[in-house]
Write a protein that holds these residues in place. Sequence first.
Motif, mmCIF file in Angstrom:
data_model
loop_
_atom_site.group_PDB
_atom_site.id
_atom_site.type_symbol
_atom_site.label_atom_id
_atom_site.label_comp_id
_atom_site.label_asym_id
_atom_site.label_seq_id
_atom_site.Cartn_x
_atom_site.Cartn_y
_atom_site.Cartn_z
ATOM 1 N N ARG A 67 -7.316 -1.319 -2.986
ATOM 2 C CA ARG A 67 -8.258 -0.439 -2.286
ATOM 3 C C ARG A 67 -7.525 0.520 -1.357
ATOM 4 N NH1 ARG A 67 -11.849 -4.941 -2.068
ATOM 5 N NH2 ARG A 67 -10.678 -5.856 -0.366
ATOM 6 N N ASN A 68 -6.594 -0.055 -0.592
ATOM 7 C CA ASN A 68 -5.859 0.715 0.387
ATOM 8 C C ASN A 68 -4.997 1.782 -0.282
ATOM 9 O OD1 ASN A 68 -5.994 0.622 3.102
ATOM 10 N ND2 ASN A 68 -4.155 -0.612 3.398
ATOM 11 N N SER A 119 1.581 3.681 -3.316
ATOM 12 C CA SER A 119 1.058 5.044 -3.235
ATOM 13 C C SER A 119 2.186 6.068 -3.320
ATOM 14 C CB SER A 119 0.322 5.261 -1.923
ATOM 15 O OG SER A 119 -0.504 4.184 -1.645
ATOM 16 N N THR A 124 0.846 -1.196 0.000
ATOM 17 C CA THR A 124 0.000 0.000 0.000
ATOM 18 C C THR A 124 0.876 1.240 0.000
ATOM 19 O OG1 THR A 124 -1.730 -1.075 1.277
ATOM 20 C CG2 THR A 124 -1.663 1.309 1.356
ATOM 21 N N GLY A 158 -5.948 -0.278 7.084
ATOM 22 C CA GLY A 158 -6.326 -1.043 5.896
ATOM 23 C C GLY A 158 -5.804 -2.462 5.966
ATOM 24 N N GLN A 180 -5.563 3.194 -3.117
ATOM 25 C CA GLN A 180 -6.416 4.280 -3.622
ATOM 26 C C GLN A 180 -6.734 5.274 -2.508
ATOM 27 O OE1 GLN A 180 -9.697 3.237 -6.322
ATOM 28 N NE2 GLN A 180 -8.739 1.261 -6.637
ATOM 29 N N ARG A 181 -6.986 4.725 -1.295
ATOM 30 C CA ARG A 181 -7.237 5.608 -0.155
ATOM 31 C C ARG A 181 -6.006 6.474 0.136
ATOM 32 N NH1 ARG A 181 -8.647 1.013 3.444
ATOM 33 N NH2 ARG A 181 -10.294 0.203 2.118
ATOM 34 N N GLU A 206 -5.149 10.608 0.158
ATOM 35 C CA GLU A 206 -4.597 11.358 1.295
ATOM 36 C C GLU A 206 -3.346 12.153 0.878
ATOM 37 O OE1 GLU A 206 -5.425 12.140 4.234
ATOM 38 O OE2 GLU A 206 -3.502 12.896 4.989
ATOM 39 N N ILE A 233 -3.448 5.029 7.716
ATOM 40 C CA ILE A 233 -4.221 4.421 6.625
ATOM 41 C C ILE A 233 -3.684 3.031 6.306
ATOM 42 C CG2 ILE A 233 -4.694 4.564 4.150
ATOM 43 C CD1 ILE A 233 -4.958 7.576 4.487
#
Lengths: 680, 680
Positions: B522-523, B193, B189, B562, B525-526, B530, B558
């Motif tokens: 999913r994580n 990101s 994640t 997650g 994308q969150r 942020e 996060i």
Amino acid sequence: MDIKISILSIGVSLIAFILAAYYYRWVKKLPGGNEKMESVGELIKNGANIFIKTEYLVLAKFVGVAFVLILVFLPHPIWKGEYLENIQMSLAYVAGSALSGLAGIIGISIATIANRKSAVAAQKGLAPAFNAGFRGGSVMGLAVVGTSLLGATLIFMITGSHDTLLGFSFGASSLALFAKAGGGIYTKTADISADLVGKVELGIPEDDPRNPAVIADNVGDNVGDVAGMGADLFDSNVAAIAASVVIGIALNQIETVFCFVALGLLASILGIMSVRVGKKGSPGKALNRGTYATTVIFALLTFAASLLFDINLRIWGSAVIGLVVGVIIGFTSEFFTSDEKKIVHNVAKASTSGPALTIISGFSYGLMSVFPSLIGIGVAALASYKICEPLGGNYPLFGISMAAIGMLSIVGIVVANDAYGPIVDNSRGLAEMAGMGEDVIKISDELDAAGNTAKAITKGFAIGAAGLTVISLLAAFQGIVKNITGKIVPFDIMNPLVFFGLLVGLAIPAVFSAMLMLGVDRNAQRMVGEIHRQFDEIPGLKEGKEGIVPEYDKCINIATKGAIKELIPAGLIAIIITLVVGFVGGINAIAGYLTGNIMSGLLLALLMSNAGGMWDNAKKLIESGEFGGKGSEAHKAGVVGDTVGDPFKDTAGPSLNTLITVVSLVASLAAILFINYSIF
Amino acid sequence: MDIKISILSIGVSLIAFILAAYYYRWVKKLPGGNEKMESVGELIKNGANIFIKTEYLVLAKFVGVAFVLILVFLPHPIWKGEYLENIQMSLAYVAGSALSGLAGIIGISIATIANRKSAVAAQKGLAPAFNAGFRGGSVMGLAVVGTSLLGATLIFMITGSHDTLLGFSFGASSLALFAKAGGGIYTKTADISADLVGKVELGIPEDDPRNPAVIADNVGDNVGDVAGMGADLFDSNVAAIAASVVIGIALNQIETVFCFVALGLLASILGIMSVRVGKKGSPGKALNRGTYATTVIFALLTFAASLLFDINLRIWGSAVIGLVVGVIIGFTSEFFTSDEKKIVHNVAKASTSGPALTIISGFSYGLMSVFPSLIGIGVAALASYKICEPLGGNYPLFGISMAAIGMLSIVGIVVANDAYGPIVDNSRGLAEMAGMGEDVIKISDELDAAGNTAKAITKGFAIGAAGLTVISLLAAFQGIVKNITGKIVPFDIMNPLVFFGLLVGLAIPAVFSAMLMLGVDRNAQRMVGEIHRQFDEIPGLKEGKEGIVPEYDKCINIATKGAIKELIPAGLIAIIITLVVGFVGGINAIAGYLTGNIMSGLLLALLMSNAGGMWDNAKKLIESGEFGGKGSEAHKAGVVGDTVGDPFKDTAGPSLNTLITVVSLVASLAAILFINYSIF
């Protein structure tokens, strides 16, 4: 074989041919288009012919070599003195490959006519365009199933030998393997290259006549999707018949097999005739209604026949289980790949964070999508076995093979739906290239979308049917070994030879898919280079100056040559490794090897077909205006996903069921050699 | 158990602990860095602690629930009156999970110290920095193997029950499954990101302190790669011991098992101590030399022990076969993933035509790479079986389990090499964030590259060992069922329940990987949202204004939340479906289910690990200046490939061997319940 059933089989085949001929003439008589349309149409037709001629020349050589090898070695080495069976089997092999090739050629021939007719008909509205496309597809569906049924019936009537029928099936499937590998590489080479330079780099629309790869791309739809797919389902149908006959012969159930297959074709004929789309009707619904109608008609016809010919209703039950599970698997595929469902929506949403997340999410959902289908195949096998268990003996295994027959019973309408797709896809391209206006393109788009959904459903079907068919072929293999040695081959993985074979078998579908996709990759890199060259060197091409035409034939040649170069090694490796494993590890290793092949073949086929369909439709969803629409970052990411999905769903994925069939047939045919001459 | 072997096992474990403690203090005493370095180091350490606390709190609850369930149901439902064994097994389960968790925590504790020390030492040159990193990794390696050997020895000495040992093993592997799932989701994640926004969108370098995800990314290396991997190899080692003991107990070969494992640890200790890198030496070669040395020492020590303790040399041969094949598999992985070899070069070249071809080619070569490894596992199983066949009885199967022991014998140095990777990766990040200058970063890069290659080799190893271990576990399962029912479970896929189980089992690793990767997706994308928010809302952050610091802790939260949210469902699904299949289909279905699990687990693990490694190194190759270098279109495509590869190689791929071990252990432990209470 009972004369009534022979007449039924041959009669229904002939009806299929008559209807196919009628549709062929009907489509051909439809009004032609303007000069530009005709000239582009001729370019596509000629391009397809070039590929067909080149490919089938190579395949003919391969068939010739295989003919000699079978004549000398199968079922017994000829120096043992019994060569009648060898002659029968080698001739059956040639017949199987010739008929499979013929079915493909008929398909291309009608597809390259129907595409233009459908585009012209679209000027009058949706319904006439749909009819031209669907009737074109139906010619292919009827020809494929009619030829396979007639061929199998005649071979069995003449020789009465299930071994010869296996040889016929091997001919059909080995040709299908090469035809799909070659066609699949061709079509995706052209598709990917056209997209990479056209859509991604230059931002010109799909099917823009300035793009040097555009004709090759349209040719590809015909040689890959139409011809390859026809050969594939021809092969599945014949393999299911052959496996059922091998198991059913000792049970005196040959008639049941042919009766059910013939009634399946009859149901498909009636189903095809029932397909209609009203002036405002939805083409997708029309296709699905045809499938449902065929399903119900088949169930009723076979129920009546079971009462009439005194077939045990448990056997009928097995066939219906197969059919129902096939439909369920098909609609599961739709759940994962339809742009109206949540999954595709999620993949499109992930694309807003860039192409990497498009790939990760599509691949992950692809992995998930294997679950319901594998459970479906498992349930069909278990239920059809259990329902026939009270009949005793080999009936439970016969039940599984009849479930495969049931699943494939509606193959006629499945092929019709499937061939409809590339035809209307092509007619969209023709409309674009001939500048026929927005209205026609809009209608073609609608027809195309319906084709995509139908394709996803039928692919699930094809893989499910292949799964059940190869279990029957495993049972057939076990039966053959038992006949020779008196012993039952243990499919027991605690036997180290079985385990060794299992691990090798597991790798084969992976290596095979990789070879096909790398073939596409290499070939596409070559073609991208050629497209760049043309845009750089031909003045006025990029700007679309009047009268400047790209050198379409150069791209066609690259696609053709590349496909021919790559198809032979990929196809041969499966056959050669099977022989090596058999001659080294003997039948124990082969038993594991077949199991491993089936396992990884099913897993990868489902994964690749579904992931590919998801990416395709996620891109379309974005193009429809969601998540930023055309030209957004999400769209660029969606195009990357679609491009990755192309060889997944149209090259590697659908070749895998042919692969596992071929491997199973080689094992069954060569079992006697492995028993007598293996090292371990 | 023989007292000499008990002393050997315990003694060697204690030596390992002493050496680990010495290295721990040695690393801790190394000079600290400047204030900025220390403060960033503390941020990473605290971030790791937050995750560890949150995760282990959740896992403790899970262990508590499992403890009660085992106490009530295993090996016999407690109301049957025999609860001594239940108490033993449930306590052994808790011990296994506690020790596995402890090994992970020790690893993180040293890794979050060694990273700073290595960065500071890099100011003095390559050799001191390497030593800090490698000795840090060695603490982990020695702790993991010492704890697993000591734990297994004590459990067996106290209870004398192989069932209890299976319970201990189940504790270790179920905890490992969750730890790897959670850590793998966390680390990727953060990594994805950070890359997506930092490298791809803004074009700022890796580990830039402006990036809000940069601390989370560095924390991830510790909680995912160090702790997760430690738990994993702890689990593999214990499972191999347990499986060998279950098979070996009737053969009176328990001592052989513990003797070989203890000598493997001793060889690792000597191998670790031999690792040196000169002032101009190559760190990669130093790591490989250590591995070779350990291999040779192990072979010699066990040969001597076989003569001394009168162990049949065929058994020794099996262990050596496992060891040699392990090394070969490791180097095959290197062939496919090293940036000095052709494959990675081809993937990098394909990147010049855009990200789609990067993905297609990397995925295809990944599919090909499974072939040699699967053959290797097959050969190891076949050869170790055959070499012990003349000993009769269950010796051939014991030979396979000893091959697994042989392959895992060098696990101590394998873990040391593997933990070295994230430590030096982290020290590179620290150097960048603390602004320590180009020289230090260059040294860190060199150390990091060596870590990547070592990682590829050890991953091949880990998967190969898991493959052999689960075959032993299958044999153990068969033995357990035979003890209860007197019958041999048929692993015969022509049995429809076995076939059904096979298909379900085939899907589990696919679904499990998908859940983990979608969790990452999913994580990520969150977290991307942020990071965007921070760059938008914090004035001066993007420009790197003096004194402006991003809110690192929001990204850490996060990632933590997650990961916790996603790890439980993914881990539970495997256990629950195993129980469902067992209680519905009984032991026949479970036999097929285990086989299917192993097959698709091995296939997907090899595919994902190797494809991920390829993409990673192809990107690095482009960054080194090939095919356009940094900032080119090829580089952008390479980054997409690398990002896709991240969850492949660091989340899903390496969790799969734990998954198949857990599933096999659940089946063995619950076999008696399936026999007594299943529906079919």
